[in-house]
Design an enzyme around this catalytic site. Structure first.
Site, short mmCIF file in Angstrom:
data_model
loop_
_atom_site.label_atom_id
_atom_site.label_comp_id
_atom_site.label_asym_id
_atom_site.label_seq_id
_atom_site.Cartn_x
_atom_site.Cartn_y
_atom_site.Cartn_z
N LYS A 1 3.88 -6.19 -8.67
CA LYS A 1 3.90 -4.85 -9.27
C LYS A 1 5.31 -4.30 -9.46
CE LYS A 1 -0.74 -3.25 -8.29
NZ LYS A 1 -1.57 -2.12 -7.89
N GLY B 1 -2.00 1.56 -2.46
CA GLY B 1 -3.16 0.68 -2.27
C GLY B 1 -2.80 -0.78 -2.44
N ASP B 2 -3.13 -1.34 -3.58
CA ASP B 2 -2.94 -2.77 -3.84
C ASP B 2 -1.46 -3.05 -4.13
OD1 ASP B 2 -3.36 -5.45 -4.31
OD2 ASP B 2 -4.17 -5.16 -6.33
N LEU B 3 -0.64 -2.99 -3.08
CA LEU B 3 0.82 -3.11 -3.22
C LEU B 3 1.24 -4.55 -3.00
CD1 LEU B 3 3.46 -1.48 -3.57
CD2 LEU B 3 3.48 -1.14 -1.10
#
Length: 367
Positions: A204, A198-200
């Site tokens: 991260k 998802g929020d890549l």
């Protein structure tokens, strides 16, 4: 003085770990390779803008060190100063709410701790528990349950890729290939394990060593566990710079795996160029560029790297490479062996020029 949570009950989390997946073999890329785009004509002629400072309401997340908005009253589930739980002394990390440096008072070992409300923590770590072990994904070291909070301990890191790229401006292709292979390997492992990230984004991924050679995916809290290998998502959460066209264009579901691959394309472009492929201080204009796939690649980027970028940043999700296929792209081998690089480039073209000193500030555009 530091706070002590009362009635702390230590519980070791038995995190199942499976053997490592066999490494993917890097194969040669031919003109018939699946969906590899090598045509130069699809690149817009417009000049690629530099990143500039954006208004605070544009939707871009602030850069490291920027003031963070305070949490609504009542949402903090623990004190902001140092505290002690079990055998660990926890020290707050600046600008990272609910995240601590954790020092084991018995062994002196340092790890990282994330604090979750006790009633929600099992849902938060569900993805970690399901995912088989991988050298490029952070694992849980220990879990301690308190009266109201759960303290989840992870391996220590040495900074994130977001900050590293900001400090370097851009990376040479050999280093970029080495790090991007690890990034893609982690994403491929997740996809093969029925997990969509998802929020890549760059932030991260963190370094596992002081030498900054080993990367790990640091956060899985926003990941989605697929059911029966169905990667359809409707969630619109994410950093604007990394969002894919189908997320902006559709009101229904989209392929989570393909959206992750688009984000990988944004990450690769940013590593090699030092700025996002899509940028505008006006959010509506930014999203318009993303919808059209409007970006340009500087001349210093090698043909094989251009090929890979274009194979990821494609408007049609089904035309993008999968994460597993990315690992087979010949750019990795070419970048690791500069002497075998494309013959149509001179040695000077292989060098990545320095960013001009008068270039616009890029800090506020990194998520």
């Amino acid at each position: 003085m530091f706070a002590v949570e009362m009635s702390v009950c230590p519980v070791l989390a038995s995190v199942p770990r499976e053997s490592r997946l066999r490494a993917l073999r890097v194969a040669a890329c031919t003109s018939s390779s699946k969906r590899l785009e090598t045509v130069e004509s699809d690149e817009p002629p417009a000049k690629c803008p530099r990143l500039t400072d954006s208004p605070t309401d544009t939707g871009f997340l602030p850069s490291p060190g920027s003031p963070q908005p305070s949490s609504p009253r009542g949402t903090n589930c623990h004190p902001q100063g140092p505290l002690c739980t079990g055998n660990f002394l926890l020290m707050p990390i600046r600008d990272r709410q609910l995240v601590y440096r954790a020092l084991n008072l018995l062994t002196g070992a340092e790890v990282q701790c994330k604090v979750f409300p006790l009633k929600h923590y099992q849902k938060k770590i569900e993805t970690y528990m399901q995912l088989p072990w991988h050298r490029n994904i952070t694992g849980i070291v220990e879990v301690i349950q308190g009266d109201s909070n759960a303290y989840v301990f992870f391996e220590k890191d040495y900074g994130d890729m977001h900050s590293y790229v900001r400090s370097c401006k851009r990376l040479g292709e050999e280093e970029a290939a080495r790090l991007f292979r690890q990034i893609t390997g982690a994403v491929s492992h997740c996809h093969q394990s029925s997990i969509v990230l998802g929020d890549l984004k760059l932030r991260k991924f963190v370094f596992a060593d002081k030498e900054r050679t080993q990367l790990r995916l640091e956060s899985l809290e926003d990941a989605h566990i697929m059911k029966e290998n169905n990667d359809s998502l409707s969630d619109k959460h994410g950093c604007p710079a990394y969002v894919s066209p189908e997320i902006l264009n559709t009101t229904g579901a989209y392929s989570g795996r393909s959206a992750d691959v688009w984000s990988l394309g944004v990450m690769l472009y940013t590593l090699l160029v030092g700025r996002y492929p899509f940028h505008d201080s006006d959010p509506s204009a930014l999203f318009s560029k993303i919808r059209r796939g409007q970006y340009c690649i500087p001349d210093h980027v090698s043909p094989k790297a251009r090929c890979l970028i274009r194979s990821l940043l494609r408007k049609e999700p089904s035309e993008r490479l999968t994460a597993e296929e990315i690992l087979l792209h010949p750019w990795f081998e070419a970048a690791s062996n500069p002497g075998c690089a494309d013959q149509d480039l001179s040695s000077n073209d292989q060098l990545v020029p320095d960013v001009p000193q008068n270039s616009d500030n890029i800090d506020s555009f990194f998520c």
